[in-house]
Design a protein around this motif. Structure first.
Motif, PDB file in Angstrom:
ATOM      1  N   VAL A  40      -4.785 -11.228  -0.683  1.00 20.18           N
ATOM      2  CA  VAL A  40      -5.048 -12.011   0.362  1.00 20.18           C
ATOM      3  C   VAL A  40      -5.158 -11.269   1.762  1.00 20.18           C
ATOM      4  CG1 VAL A  40      -3.980 -14.919  -0.562  1.00 20.18           C
ATOM      5  CG2 VAL A  40      -2.898 -12.734   0.780  1.00 20.18           C
ATOM      6  N   ARG A  41      -5.173 -11.975   2.632  1.00 21.53           N
ATOM      7  CA  ARG A  41      -5.798 -11.373   4.008  1.00 21.53           C
ATOM      8  C   ARG A  41      -5.083 -12.153   4.909  1.00 21.53           C
ATOM      9  NH1 ARG A  41      -8.906  -7.498   4.652  1.00 21.53           N
ATOM     10  NH2 ARG A  41      -9.777  -8.363   7.052  1.00 21.53           N
ATOM     11  N   ARG A  42      -4.384 -11.644   5.522  1.00 23.18           N
ATOM     12  CA  ARG A  42      -3.282 -11.898   6.873  1.00 23.18           C
ATOM     13  C   ARG A  42      -3.520 -10.723   7.491  1.00 23.18           C
ATOM     14  NH1 ARG A  42       0.906 -12.493   2.566  1.00 23.18           N
ATOM     15  NH2 ARG A  42       0.661 -14.412   1.902  1.00 23.18           N
ATOM     16  N   GLY A  43      -3.650 -11.393   8.473  1.00 24.50           N
ATOM     17  CA  GLY A  43      -3.337 -10.510   9.989  1.00 24.50           C
ATOM     18  C   GLY A  43      -4.859  -8.685  10.308  1.00 24.50           C
ATOM     19  N   GLY A  44      -5.364  -9.425   9.355  1.00 27.37           N
ATOM     20  CA  GLY A  44      -6.654  -8.620   9.274  1.00 27.37           C
ATOM     21  C   GLY A  44      -6.844  -7.404   8.447  1.00 27.37           C
ATOM     22  N   LYS A  45      -5.934  -7.354   7.520  1.00 31.36           N
ATOM     23  CA  LYS A  45      -5.101  -6.503   6.290  1.00 31.36           C
ATOM     24  C   LYS A  45      -5.035  -7.140   4.834  1.00 31.36           C
ATOM     25  CE  LYS A  45      -2.683  -4.052   9.146  1.00 31.36           C
ATOM     26  NZ  LYS A  45      -1.629  -2.977  10.061  1.00 31.36           N
ATOM     27  N   THR A  46      -6.313  -6.423   4.136  1.00 33.23           N
ATOM     28  CA  THR A  46      -5.507  -7.265   2.927  1.00 33.23           C
ATOM     29  C   THR A  46      -4.431  -7.095   1.840  1.00 33.23           C
ATOM     30  OG1 THR A  46      -7.838  -6.478   2.529  1.00 33.23           O
ATOM     31  CG2 THR A  46      -6.334  -7.118   0.264  1.00 33.23           C
ATOM     32  N   VAL A  47      -3.710  -7.907   1.549  1.00 32.39           N
ATOM     33  CA  VAL A  47      -2.290  -7.769   1.480  1.00 32.39           C
ATOM     34  C   VAL A  47      -2.707  -8.051  -0.646  1.00 32.39           C
ATOM     35  CG1 VAL A  47      -0.210  -8.458   0.534  1.00 32.39           C
ATOM     36  CG2 VAL A  47      -1.101  -8.748   2.961  1.00 32.39           C
ATOM     37  N   TYR A  48      -2.603  -7.270  -1.191  1.00 37.17           N
ATOM     38  CA  TYR A  48      -2.242  -7.042  -2.447  1.00 37.17           C
ATOM     39  C   TYR A  48      -1.213  -7.625  -3.180  1.00 37.17           C
ATOM     40  CZ  TYR A  48      -6.484  -4.309  -2.381  1.00 37.17           C
ATOM     41  OH  TYR A  48      -7.507  -3.661  -1.678  1.00 37.17           O
ATOM     42  N   LEU A  49      -1.567  -8.456  -3.811  1.00 31.44           N
ATOM     43  CA  LEU A  49      -0.661  -9.688  -4.574  1.00 31.44           C
ATOM     44  C   LEU A  49       0.183  -9.267  -6.151  1.00 31.44           C
ATOM     45  CD1 LEU A  49      -1.032 -12.526  -3.390  1.00 31.44           C
ATOM     46  CD2 LEU A  49       0.121 -12.014  -2.126  1.00 31.44           C
TER      47      LEU A  49
END
Length: 66
Positions: A40-49
């Motif tokens: 997902v993207r949070r605060g313009g950054k990609t977060v890998y789950l």
């Protein structure tokens, strides 16, 4: 199917997308034992789950993170 049932039980929606996997935030990485990556993207950054065995499991993880 189990992931879809779990999503329904939790009141979540697996977001459908016009992609190879069919789900928003899920990418297929061939050759891995768990080839579906959730992100997902949070605060313009990609977060890998993480990586999952099925696209539905990865989509459930994305839905839970929203």
């Amino acid at each position: 199917e189990e992931a879809r049932q779990q999503a329904q039980a939790e009141g979540l929606t697996l977001r459908v997308a016009e992609s190879k996997t069919g789900y928003f935030g899920v990418h297929h990485k061939p050759g891995l034992s768990k080839p579906y990556q959730a992100q997902v993207r949070r605060g313009g950054k990609t977060v890998y789950l993480g990586y999952f065995a099925t696209a539905e499991e990865a989509a459930l993880c994305v839905a839970r993170s929203q």
